[in-house]
Enzyme design. Structure first.
Site, mmCIF file in Angstrom:
data_model
loop_
_atom_site.group_PDB
_atom_site.id
_atom_site.type_symbol
_atom_site.label_atom_id
_atom_site.label_comp_id
_atom_site.label_asym_id
_atom_site.label_seq_id
_atom_site.Cartn_x
_atom_site.Cartn_y
_atom_site.Cartn_z
ATOM 1 N N LYS A 100 34.548 40.672 39.406
ATOM 2 C CA LYS A 100 35.236 39.853 38.405
ATOM 3 C C LYS A 100 34.367 38.665 37.995
ATOM 4 O O LYS A 100 33.702 38.048 38.829
ATOM 5 C CB LYS A 100 36.564 39.368 38.993
ATOM 6 C CG LYS A 100 37.474 38.654 38.000
ATOM 7 C CD LYS A 100 38.808 38.339 38.661
ATOM 8 C CE LYS A 100 39.733 37.593 37.702
ATOM 9 N NZ LYS A 100 41.054 37.330 38.300
ATOM 10 N N SER A 156 44.759 38.655 35.435
ATOM 11 C CA SER A 156 43.520 38.270 34.799
ATOM 12 C C SER A 156 42.320 39.164 35.126
ATOM 13 O O SER A 156 41.272 39.041 34.495
ATOM 14 C CB SER A 156 43.179 36.825 35.203
ATOM 15 O OG SER A 156 42.927 36.712 36.590
ATOM 16 N N SER A 190 47.217 38.725 39.282
ATOM 17 C CA SER A 190 45.977 39.022 38.562
ATOM 18 C C SER A 190 45.225 40.248 39.058
ATOM 19 O O SER A 190 44.341 40.749 38.366
ATOM 20 C CB SER A 190 45.042 37.809 38.599
ATOM 21 O OG SER A 190 45.554 36.770 37.795
#
Length: 228
Positions: A44, A119, A143
């Site tokens: 990420k 996210s 997320s």
């Protein structure tokens, strides 16, 4: 190649991590083979990788190249994994979609009219599209869990402070709920393998604030059949 193809389709990447091939050559020469030996892993965007920017979806971080890997990236490399790409996130990460002013909108590979969730949306889109088999996301309020659900994947938010937190560009928020990094993949066995690899002496040595508790094999049935 698969990651590039998926990225062209759904816009899920922020960067390619240089030195992948060099790292793989070093791994081949090592006698000790880690649990994740040779496995390419997507990361990420906000998790620091040496020589790369942790954009956080925000223009203010443009040009701020990181000098060191996060502890989790160091541990992944110690276990033989090859971090190879960084994946898109929404601006500030506090969002259930996946769009920012730097990289734009990430699409859901299963339906381009839908969001991949957030996210960790770039991770969800890349893995669901076939561009990665294992990725590292993070989760405060869904997320990892939301993009895993939206993209038909498996994901795990570990217990707070179970894994060393990402070294990220800025402590934007002070929240009552602990943000945690965790694995995302197409099956539960991959999540368990990643957790076994992360919960090792190397992580406990690099981050003494993490409780030195190894992976508990008895939790695997709970991953398949979580309690209500």
């Amino acid at each position: 190649g698969e990651a590039l193809d998926v990225n062209r389709e759904v816009n899920c990447l922020t960067d390619f991590i240089h030195g992948c091939e060099d790292q793989l050559q070093k791994l081949k020469k090592q006698k000790e083979k880690g649990l994740l030996y040779g496995i390419p892993i997507s990361i990420k965007d906000h998790i620091d990788c040496k020589g790369h920017i942790s954009f956080g979806g925000m223009v203010k971080f443009l040009g701020q190249v990181k000098e060191e890997d996060s502890v989790i990236v160091q541990v992944l490399k110690h276990q033989g994994a090859v971090p190879f790409v960084k994946t898109n996130i929404p601006q500030t990460m506090i969002n259930y979609d996946c769009s920012n002013l730097i990289f734009g909108q990430t699409l859901n590979p299963l339906n381009h009219q839908k969001s991949p969730g957030g996210s960790s949306g770039g991770e969800g889109a890349l893995i669901a599209g076939g561009g990665s088999i294992l990725g590292i996301g993070s989760d405060i309020a869904g997320s990892i869990r939301l993009p895993s659900s939206f993209c038909g994947l498996c994901g795990l938010k570990p217990t707070g402070n179970r894994i060393s937190p990402p070294a990220c560009s800025d402590r934007i928020f002070v929240l009552a709920v602990t943000a945690m990094v965790g694995p995302m993949a197409r099956d539960v066995d991959s999540l368990a393998l990643c957790m076994r690899a992360l919960l090792c002496e190397e992580m406990f040595r690099l981050d003494p604030t993490v409780p030195p508790i190894p992976f508990d094999e008895e939790v695997i049935p709970c991953l398949y059949f979580p309690s209500d």
